[in-house]
Design an enzyme around this catalytic site. Structure first.
Site, mmCIF file in Angstrom:
data_model
loop_
_atom_site.group_PDB
_atom_site.id
_atom_site.type_symbol
_atom_site.label_atom_id
_atom_site.label_comp_id
_atom_site.label_asym_id
_atom_site.label_seq_id
_atom_site.Cartn_x
_atom_site.Cartn_y
_atom_site.Cartn_z
ATOM 1 C CB VAL A 35 -0.993 -0.015 1.181
ATOM 2 C CG1 VAL A 35 -1.752 1.299 1.291
ATOM 3 C CG2 VAL A 35 -1.969 -1.173 1.025
ATOM 4 C CB ALA A 38 -0.342 1.313 -4.113
ATOM 5 C CD GLU A 39 -1.418 7.168 0.456
ATOM 6 O OE1 GLU A 39 -1.903 8.285 0.667
ATOM 7 O OE2 GLU A 39 -1.617 6.186 1.181
ATOM 8 C CB SER A 40 5.026 6.049 -2.993
ATOM 9 O OG SER A 40 5.197 5.910 -1.602
ATOM 10 C CB SER A 43 0.994 10.597 -3.527
ATOM 11 O OG SER A 43 0.021 10.029 -2.694
#
Length: 118
Positions: A35, A38-40, A43
């Site tokens: 996660v 993925a968020e890196s 974003s």
């Protein structure tokens, strides 16, 4: 986390992350590490899309973990699903060294004008 970005544009981002150092109790890649990857990706893609004078902040993320991995390097590929004026959404596919899908995530970021300090 050891994330290394290989490609970054508003439409597509690619990064790798080692499994070693990012495992849970059973020595498998921790779902939370997937996660984070993925968020890196999502974003940073949203920030690139937003451009100067704007910021992007995460508002939603989900992840489906399909299989486990115990070693090697994982690769995340983020593909833009929606690039709007106020939001950006990415699908992120995380695969192992053999190209097998480990995780599918969707990341949505809100886009705002840069806030001025008082």
């Amino acid at each position: 986390m050891g994330i290394t970005f290989l490609e970054a544009s508003p439409d597509r981002l690619v990064a790798t992350m080692p499994v070693a150092g990012n495992t849970q109790l059973y020595r498998m890649l921790h779902g939370g590490a997937s996660v984070v990857l993925a968020e890196s990706l999502g974003s940073i893609g949203a920030v690139l899309h937003a451009g100067d004078g704007h910021i992007a902040v995460g508002v939603d993320i989900n992840a489906t973990h399909h299989r486990a991995v115990r070693g090697g390097t994982v690769t995340g590929v983020a593909t833009a699903l929606h690039l709007g004026d106020t939001a950006a959404t990415y699908e992120v596919v995380i695969s192992d060294d053999g190209g097998r899908r480990l995780c599918t995530s969707r990341v949505t970021c809100a886009i705002h004008g840069r806030r001025r300090r008082p």
